[in-house]
Scaffold this motif. Structure first.
Motif, PDB file in Angstrom:
ATOM      1  N   MET A   1     103.309  62.797  26.677  1.00  0.00           N
ATOM      2  CA  MET A   1     102.699  63.076  27.969  1.00  0.00           C
ATOM      3  C   MET A   1     101.230  63.465  27.779  1.00  0.00           C
ATOM      4  N   ALA A   2     100.433  63.063  28.741  1.00  0.00           N
ATOM      5  CA  ALA A   2      99.012  63.382  28.682  1.00  0.00           C
ATOM      6  C   ALA A   2      98.529  63.768  30.070  1.00  0.00           C
ATOM      7  N   SER A   3      97.483  64.567  30.117  1.00  0.00           N
ATOM      8  CA  SER A   3      96.900  64.958  31.397  1.00  0.00           C
ATOM      9  C   SER A   3      95.385  64.953  31.293  1.00  0.00           C
ATOM     10  N   VAL A   4      94.739  64.627  32.416  1.00  0.00           N
ATOM     11  CA  VAL A   4      93.274  64.606  32.487  1.00  0.00           C
ATOM     12  C   VAL A   4      92.869  65.363  33.742  1.00  0.00           C
ATOM     13  N   THR A   5      92.179  66.467  33.587  1.00  0.00           N
ATOM     14  CA  THR A   5      91.809  67.285  34.741  1.00  0.00           C
ATOM     15  C   THR A   5      90.392  67.833  34.601  1.00  0.00           C
ATOM     16  N   PRO A   6      89.661  67.923  35.700  1.00  0.00           N
ATOM     17  CA  PRO A   6      88.362  68.595  35.678  1.00  0.00           C
ATOM     18  C   PRO A   6      88.565  70.102  35.807  1.00  0.00           C
ATOM     19  N   PHE A   7      87.709  70.854  35.186  1.00  0.00           N
ATOM     20  CA  PHE A   7      87.803  72.307  35.350  1.00  0.00           C
ATOM     21  C   PHE A   7      86.439  72.927  35.085  1.00  0.00           C
ATOM     22  N   LEU A   8      86.297  74.165  35.510  1.00  0.00           N
ATOM     23  CA  LEU A   8      85.042  74.893  35.346  1.00  0.00           C
ATOM     24  C   LEU A   8      85.197  75.892  34.198  1.00  0.00           C
ATOM     25  N   VAL A   9      84.271  75.821  33.253  1.00  0.00           N
ATOM     26  CA  VAL A   9      84.302  76.737  32.117  1.00  0.00           C
ATOM     27  C   VAL A   9      84.026  78.159  32.614  1.00  0.00           C
ATOM     28  N   LYS A  10      84.879  79.083  32.257  1.00  0.00           N
ATOM     29  CA  LYS A  10      84.751  80.451  32.767  1.00  0.00           C
ATOM     30  C   LYS A  10      83.557  81.184  32.188  1.00  0.00           C
ATOM     31  N   ARG A  11      83.245  80.872  30.933  1.00  0.00           N
ATOM     32  CA  ARG A  11      82.122  81.572  30.301  1.00  0.00           C
ATOM     33  C   ARG A  11      80.796  80.942  30.752  1.00  0.00           C
ATOM     34  N   PRO A  12      79.884  81.699  31.358  1.00  0.00           N
ATOM     35  CA  PRO A  12      78.610  81.131  31.824  1.00  0.00           C
ATOM     36  C   PRO A  12      77.666  80.844  30.660  1.00  0.00           C
ATOM     37  N   ASN A  13      76.724  79.952  30.890  1.00  0.00           N
ATOM     38  CA  ASN A  13      75.722  79.642  29.880  1.00  0.00           C
ATOM     39  C   ASN A  13      74.553  80.622  29.982  1.00  0.00           C
ATOM     40  N   SER A  14      73.479  80.321  29.277  1.00  0.00           N
ATOM     41  CA  SER A  14      72.326  81.234  29.229  1.00  0.00           C
ATOM     42  C   SER A  14      71.665  81.403  30.594  1.00  0.00           C
ATOM     43  N   LYS A  15      71.888  80.460  31.498  1.00  0.00           N
ATOM     44  CA  LYS A  15      71.311  80.544  32.848  1.00  0.00           C
ATOM     45  C   LYS A  15      72.307  81.108  33.855  1.00  0.00           C
ATOM     46  N   ASN A  16      73.394  81.672  33.337  1.00  0.00           N
ATOM     47  CA  ASN A  16      74.439  82.273  34.161  1.00  0.00           C
ATOM     48  C   ASN A  16      75.110  81.255  35.077  1.00  0.00           C
ATOM     49  N   LEU A  17      75.162  80.001  34.617  1.00  0.00           N
ATOM     50  CA  LEU A  17      75.861  78.942  35.337  1.00  0.00           C
ATOM     51  C   LEU A  17      77.067  78.492  34.518  1.00  0.00           C
ATOM     52  N   HIS A  18      78.060  77.918  35.189  1.00  0.00           N
ATOM     53  CA  HIS A  18      79.295  77.523  34.520  1.00  0.00           C
ATOM     54  C   HIS A  18      79.354  75.996  34.355  1.00  0.00           C
ATOM     55  N   PRO A  19      79.464  75.510  33.123  1.00  0.00           N
ATOM     56  CA  PRO A  19      79.528  74.057  32.892  1.00  0.00           C
ATOM     57  C   PRO A  19      80.824  73.453  33.454  1.00  0.00           C
ATOM     58  N   ILE A  20      80.684  72.217  33.947  1.00  0.00           N
ATOM     59  CA  ILE A  20      81.846  71.465  34.426  1.00  0.00           C
ATOM     60  C   ILE A  20      82.322  70.570  33.287  1.00  0.00           C
ATOM     61  N   SER A  21      83.629  70.552  33.070  1.00  0.00           N
ATOM     62  CA  SER A  21      84.178  69.779  31.962  1.00  0.00           C
ATOM     63  C   SER A  21      85.397  68.981  32.415  1.00  0.00           C
ATOM     64  N   ILE A  22      85.675  67.899  31.691  1.00  0.00           N
ATOM     65  CA  ILE A  22      86.915  67.149  31.858  1.00  0.00           C
ATOM     66  C   ILE A  22      87.802  67.491  30.666  1.00  0.00           C
ATOM     67  N   ARG A  23      88.998  68.010  30.940  1.00  0.00           N
ATOM     68  CA  ARG A  23      89.903  68.403  29.865  1.00  0.00           C
ATOM     69  C   ARG A  23      90.983  67.330  29.686  1.00  0.00           C
ATOM     70  N   ILE A  24      91.091  66.810  28.478  1.00  0.00           N
ATOM     71  CA  ILE A  24      92.108  65.803  28.156  1.00  0.00           C
ATOM     72  C   ILE A  24      93.124  66.448  27.217  1.00  0.00           C
ATOM     73  N   ILE A  25      94.385  66.471  27.639  1.00  0.00           N
ATOM     74  CA  ILE A  25      95.448  67.039  26.808  1.00  0.00           C
ATOM     75  C   ILE A  25      96.432  65.933  26.446  1.00  0.00           C
ATOM     76  N   LYS A  26      96.590  65.707  25.171  1.00  0.00           N
ATOM     77  CA  LYS A  26      97.528  64.686  24.674  1.00  0.00           C
ATOM     78  C   LYS A  26      98.301  65.299  23.514  1.00  0.00           C
ATOM     79  N   ASP A  27      99.630  65.283  23.625  1.00  0.00           N
ATOM     80  CA  ASP A  27     100.481  65.886  22.600  1.00  0.00           C
ATOM     81  C   ASP A  27     100.105  67.347  22.366  1.00  0.00           C
TER      82      ASP A  27
END
Length: 400
Positions: A1-27
């Motif tokens: 089974m695999a899943s692909v979902t967008p999510f927001l990184v909880k830890r902010p960067n140096s500009k106090n903004l949160h990066p957007i990421s695509i998380r791919i989970i396989k096995d």
């Protein structure tokens, strides 16, 4: 089974903004694709996994997220059809190679970042440079491995010979390409080994720039000039105020308020770096202030920004750009009438102060007057106007 979902990184960067990421989970093993965009926590819709409408570029960023999701899902479907055993990392690499490895896709992300910072003047410049590069490439796609030293040399030649640009402007174009390439490397979109810039590769060369300022006699001529039109006199007042305050930039001159002048001093905040500045009001400035027309409810010394919301950065920039163009046109006529054969513009006021100060003022004091963050910047700037030592050294050799 695999899943692909967008999510927001909880830890902010140096500009106090949160990066957007695509998380791919396989096995049960995750891999992440950062899309190059970061937002405030409150701008992320956790339930629907998308950017809220409160973000000015929500449509574009959400479309980017959908594109990434689509590519990831296609990779999973194709793997199942062909009975391939793809890990989450391999799926990520497929997406990167098919989508992100395009120079112009990363360039789009680069422009969005500038727009989000509300740096609209830089945005216009960078859009123009990327458009010229696209014209040179004659294609809407360019793989980073094809952006090599040979291509950069060809583009440099194109800018010099076909576009007739000066060397300094060409260097600025190359800086834009280098910045986008560095962005791609930071996001693991391309490999450091392919980097075409630096020692032994393509080196960006910065030619020495010639800064020409007016001398004392020329400024005295301007101070005593008569017979100007009202518009020309208005522009000259702006120029002289800039000069008298050690070359205040035009963006700051236009934002000077009547309320900034009190206790015999000027108190204002620089637009470029947000620094607070306090300077004594010279008598020559006081005379100009008495000549400027001040209407009952006017806020600014110069009327160009009256009624404008300073938080509307794009509109403010447009007004300043238009005012600068108008002032420079009038100043050219003023210089002609004064018999000054040097090109006169608002920026020349800063060069004129540097030219006259020469080596008469300690460099640390000049740093304060110029509002430079580093004394090195002041030394490099002032080097354009220091000629005394070189002149004396020349005389010592040939005076026999």
């Amino acid at each position: 089974m695999a899943s692909v979902t967008p999510f927001l990184v909880k830890r902010p960067n140096s500009k106090n903004l949160h990066p957007i990421s695509i998380r791919i989970i396989k096995d049960r093993k995750p891999s992440y694709i950062y899309i190059g965009q970061s937002i405030k926590l409150k701008q992320w819709d956790t339930k629907n996994r998308r950017v809220r409408k409160s973000h000015p570029d929500h449509l574009e960023i959400n479309q980017l997220i959908l594109s990434k999701l689509s590519l990831a899902n296609k990779s999973l479907i194709n793997a199942e059809i062909e009975a391939q055993d793809l890990s989450s990392k391999k799926i990520k690499n497929q997406i990167v190679s098919k989508y992100d490895n395009d120079f112009f896709k990363v360039a789009e992300s680069y422009l969005v970042n500038i727009r989000n910072r509300k740096q609209f003047h830089q945005l216009d410049i960078e859009i123009g440079r990327i458009a010229v590069f696209r014209e040179f490439i004659k294609n809407d796609h360019l793989h980073f491995k094809d952006l090599n030293v040979e291509l950069l040399k060809q583009f440099e030649h194109f800018l010099l010979s076909k576009r007739n640009l000066v060397a300094r402007t060409v260097a600025n174009y190359m800086i834009t390409l280098r910045t986008i390439y560095n962005l791609a490397i930071s996001q693991n979109i391309t490999k450091k080994e392919l980097y075409p810039f630096g020692k032994g590769k393509f080196q960006i060369k910065f030619p020495e720039t010639k800064k020409v300022g007016l001398n004392r006699e020329e400024i005295k001529t301007l101070e005593n000039l008569t017979g100007l039109t009202q518009a020309q006199e208005y522009a000259l007042y702006a120029w002289l105020i800039s000069f008298y305050f050690a070359g205040i930039r035009i963006s700051d001159v236009l934002q000077l308020k009547w309320a900034d002048f009190y206790d015999e001093r000027l108190h204002y905040r620089m637009a470029k770096n947000n620094k607070l500045v306090s300077l004594k009001i010279p008598d020559k400035v006081s005379k100009i202030l008495s000549k400027l027309e001040r209407e009952e409810h006017s806020v600014y010394l110069f009327k160009e920004l009256e009624g404008i919301n300073l938080n509307d950065k794009k509109r403010v920039r447009t007004r300043i750009k238009t005012a600068t163009r108008n002032f420079n046109r009038r100043l050219e006529l003023v210089a002609e009438q004064a018999g000054i054969d040097k090109k006169m513009s608002m920026h020349i006021a800063r060069h004129s102060f540097g030219n006259i100060s020469g080596d008469k003022i300690p460099i640390q004091m000049l740093q304060k007057l110029y509002r430079h963050s580093s004394v090195t910047t002041t030394m490099l700037y002032q080097a354009n106007f220091l000629r005394k030592d070189a002149d004396e050294a020349l005389d010592m050799v040939i005076d026999f």
